[in-house]
Design a protein around this motif. Structure first.
Motif, short mmCIF file in Angstrom:
data_model
loop_
_atom_site.label_atom_id
_atom_site.label_comp_id
_atom_site.label_asym_id
_atom_site.label_seq_id
_atom_site.Cartn_x
_atom_site.Cartn_y
_atom_site.Cartn_z
N LYS A 103 0.83 -1.19 0.00
CA LYS A 103 0.00 0.00 0.00
C LYS A 103 0.87 1.25 0.00
O LYS A 103 2.05 1.13 0.33
CB LYS A 103 -0.92 0.01 1.20
CG LYS A 103 -0.21 0.20 2.56
CD LYS A 103 -1.23 0.40 3.64
CE LYS A 103 -1.23 1.81 4.16
NZ LYS A 103 -0.15 2.14 5.07
N ASP A 123 -4.38 6.30 5.45
CA ASP A 123 -3.25 5.47 5.88
C ASP A 123 -3.71 4.20 6.61
O ASP A 123 -3.11 3.14 6.46
CB ASP A 123 -2.35 6.31 6.81
CG ASP A 123 -1.07 5.59 7.21
OD1 ASP A 123 -0.40 5.04 6.31
OD2 ASP A 123 -0.74 5.56 8.41
N HIS A 141 -1.03 -5.63 5.63
CA HIS A 141 -0.32 -6.50 6.60
C HIS A 141 -1.20 -6.83 7.82
O HIS A 141 -0.93 -7.78 8.53
CB HIS A 141 1.04 -5.91 7.00
CG HIS A 141 0.98 -4.82 8.01
ND1 HIS A 141 0.59 -3.55 7.71
CD2 HIS A 141 1.26 -4.81 9.33
CE1 HIS A 141 0.64 -2.81 8.80
NE2 HIS A 141 1.05 -3.54 9.81
C1 BG6 Z 1 0.95 1.08 8.36
C2 BG6 Z 1 0.78 2.57 8.41
O1 BG6 Z 1 0.17 0.54 7.33
O2 BG6 Z 1 0.58 0.50 9.60
C3 BG6 Z 1 1.57 3.16 9.55
O3 BG6 Z 1 1.21 3.15 7.19
C4 BG6 Z 1 1.26 2.45 10.86
O4 BG6 Z 1 1.30 4.55 9.68
C5 BG6 Z 1 1.35 0.94 10.69
O5 BG6 Z 1 2.17 2.91 11.84
C6 BG6 Z 1 0.86 0.22 11.94
O6 BG6 Z 1 1.11 -1.14 11.83
P1 BG6 Z 1 1.32 -2.07 13.11
O7 BG6 Z 1 1.45 -3.45 12.57
O8 BG6 Z 1 2.57 -1.57 13.78
O9 BG6 Z 1 0.14 -1.85 13.99
#
Ligand code: BG6
Length: 494
Positions: A152, A239, A182
């Motif tokens: 993304k 985001d 993810h």
């Molecule tokens: C990402 C965003 O997709 O996910 C980030 O672009 C964010 O801004 C992140 O910090 C959070 O992922 P996780 O797995 O750390 O909760």
């Protein structure tokens, strides 16, 4: 079954994602025997690097980030010899022709059978030209399968996402495109469907007759870090909302698929997205969505700057670093049940939780006891703690009248010995096996943008209120109000 024989092409091999996530993931898969000996990785980036230097980079990344460390007892050399590096300018077709030769050599050396996985850890603007050059450079002419894995953001709004998709689709079939979200690789997000569909005491209650509301919180303590440039054009809704949060809604709301096959599951998820109530007017947006931006404040007793003081962010930025929304899935099962979602940066804790609040029992039987019954809750703890929590009512021990809420708390990540695979590990493994269940299909992406674009355009054209909240707090009060007006509150997170 294990991953197929695979030749991985990692574009952006000197970048952050490769270092933090992709190399450690490949290593864990190798250590767990999920990757056969018949694989190779070609690291690609502009920077010149020898194979030895590249293997050193990979080693450092594993030492720093992997679940398994590259200890002496393991045959590091045997792993490292699968890694190769080639410096590549993605605009130069002739370099793709050279890449083809390198790929063919590695393919023959490791007996890979022509299977190719192209992982673009690159800015999306480059997806189109890389795809064309892969095709024109002859890299897709192989005996085996070819798959494109992309990160993304998939576009900035629906029109840009459509354009991007058209470019990719000139080269790859939809079945060959693996769009990463993810969050879908996280253990507990995948667990939602099992808890729902494999338990007699949830699925029969999973509807508007028994569920009062669903709450999804995705809070972060970090600010925008060094990503100000990207983030200021995106904001929290693009985001996190367009992808992770809407995807979690689909997992919570979808109908049981007829079979647990990728296309059946994704068909059900698409139906949820199609049923999302789109807000048509700016007034509707204002009633259902709250946006906020962090100001100076304190995190763990230390002062931190406000968003507008961050690097790469204009002094007068109106980008949201927080949003909360009341979302409806307008179908038979969910009619009238609000889904409250919120996410933000610089909030007090880092956590992701999904809470199902059940409707109250008729409490007239207990009325004379002057006890207010608390609602039952089922909580999926996604991140960083992984677990399932159930809150129910029971007699207060020793008392005659008292009723107290009790908790049944299953902490998966606390169990000694459980070392759950990282999201990227699971997703890379799935991509190499050709299982697209936990990747987003184009129609999901498009419908998610349709929902988000309406909100974005109301914000842009009618400059609805942007609430500033001090860093280290739970965001604007208006987000509490969103639930309070329905007689609910945000449940405290773990
Ligand atoms: C990402 C965003 O997709 O996910 C980030 O672009 C964010 O801004 C992140 O910090 C959070 O992922 P996780 O797995 O750390 O909760």
């Amino acid at each position: 079954f294990g991953a197929d024989r695979t030749l991985f092409f990692i574009f952006g091999a000197t970048g952050d994602l490769a270092r933090r996530k992709l190399f450690p993931a490949i290593y864990s898969l190798f250590r767990e025997g999920k990757l056969s000996e018949r694989f190779a990785v070609i690291g690609l980036a502009r920077r010149p690097r020898t194979n030895e230097q590249f293997r050193d980079d990979v080693k450092h990344s594993i030492e720093e980030f992997a679940r398994y460390k590259s200890e002496k007892d393991h045959n590091w050399e045997q792993f490292a010899e699968h890694f190769h590096y080639m410096s590549l300018d993605i605009n130069k077709l002739e370099q793709f022709q050279q890449l083809k030769t390198v790929a063919e050599q590695l393919d023959a050396k490791f007996d890979i059978g022509g299977n190719r996985l192209f992982y673009l850890a690159l800015a999306p603007e480059l997806f189109g030209s890389v795809s064309y050059n892969l095709r024109d450079g002859g890299l897709l002419e192989t005996e085996g399968w070819r798959r494109l894995v992309i990160e993304k953001p998939f576009g900035y709004d629906l029109p840009s996402a459509e354009k991007l998709n058209e470019q990719i689709r000139q080269v790859f079939q939809e079945e060959e495109v693996y769009r990463i979200d993810h969050y879908l690789g996280k253990e507990m997000v995948q667990n939602i469907e099992v808890v729902r569909f494999a338990n007699a005491f949830f699925e029969p209650l999973w509807n508007n007759k028994y569920i009062a509301n669903i709450q999804i919180t995705l809070s972060e303590t970090v600010g925008v870090e060094e990503r100000g440039g990207y983030y200021d054009h995106a904001g929290a809704l693009r985001d996190m909302g367009q992808n992770h949060m809407l995807q979690m809604i689909t997992m919570m709301a979808m109908e049981p698929p007829s079979r647990m096959e990728p296309e059946d599951i994704r068909d059900e998820k698409v139906k949820v997205l199609r049923s999302l109530r789109v807000f048509h007017s700016p007034e509707e947006v204002a009633r259902h969505v709250v946006r906020g931006q962090y100001d100076t404040g304190e995190m763990k007793g230390k002062p931190v700057p406000g968003y507008r003081d961050e690097e790469g962010v204009p002094d007068d930025s109106a980008t949201e670093t927080y949003f909360a929304a009341k979302v409806f899935v307008d179908n038979f099962r969910w009619a009238g049940v609000p889904f409250y979602i919120r996410t933000g940066k610089r909030l007090p804790v880092k956590t992701t939780e999904v809470v199902v609040e059940f409707k109250n029992m008729p409490d007239n039987v207990y009325f004379s006891r002057k006890t207010k019954l608390e609602p039952n809750l089922l909580v999926f703890r996604v991140n960083p703690t992984e677990g399932i929590y159930l809150k129910m009512n029971a007699k207060q021990p020793g008392s005659q009248w008292g009723i107290v809420p009790i908790a049944m708390d299953f902490c998966q990540s606390c169990e000694v010995g459980i070392n759950t695979p990282e999201a990227y590990e699971r997703l890379l493994y799935d991509a190499a096996r050709g299982d697209s269940t936990y990747f987003t299909r184009w129609d999901e992406v498009a419908l998610a943008w349709r929902f988000v674009d309406r909100i974005e355009s109301a914000w842009r054209d009618h400059s609805s209120e942007l609430h500033r909240y001090p860093a280290g707090t739970w965001g604007p009060d208006a987000a509490q109000q969103l639930l309070a007006e329905d007689g609910f509150k945000w449940w405290p997170v773990n």
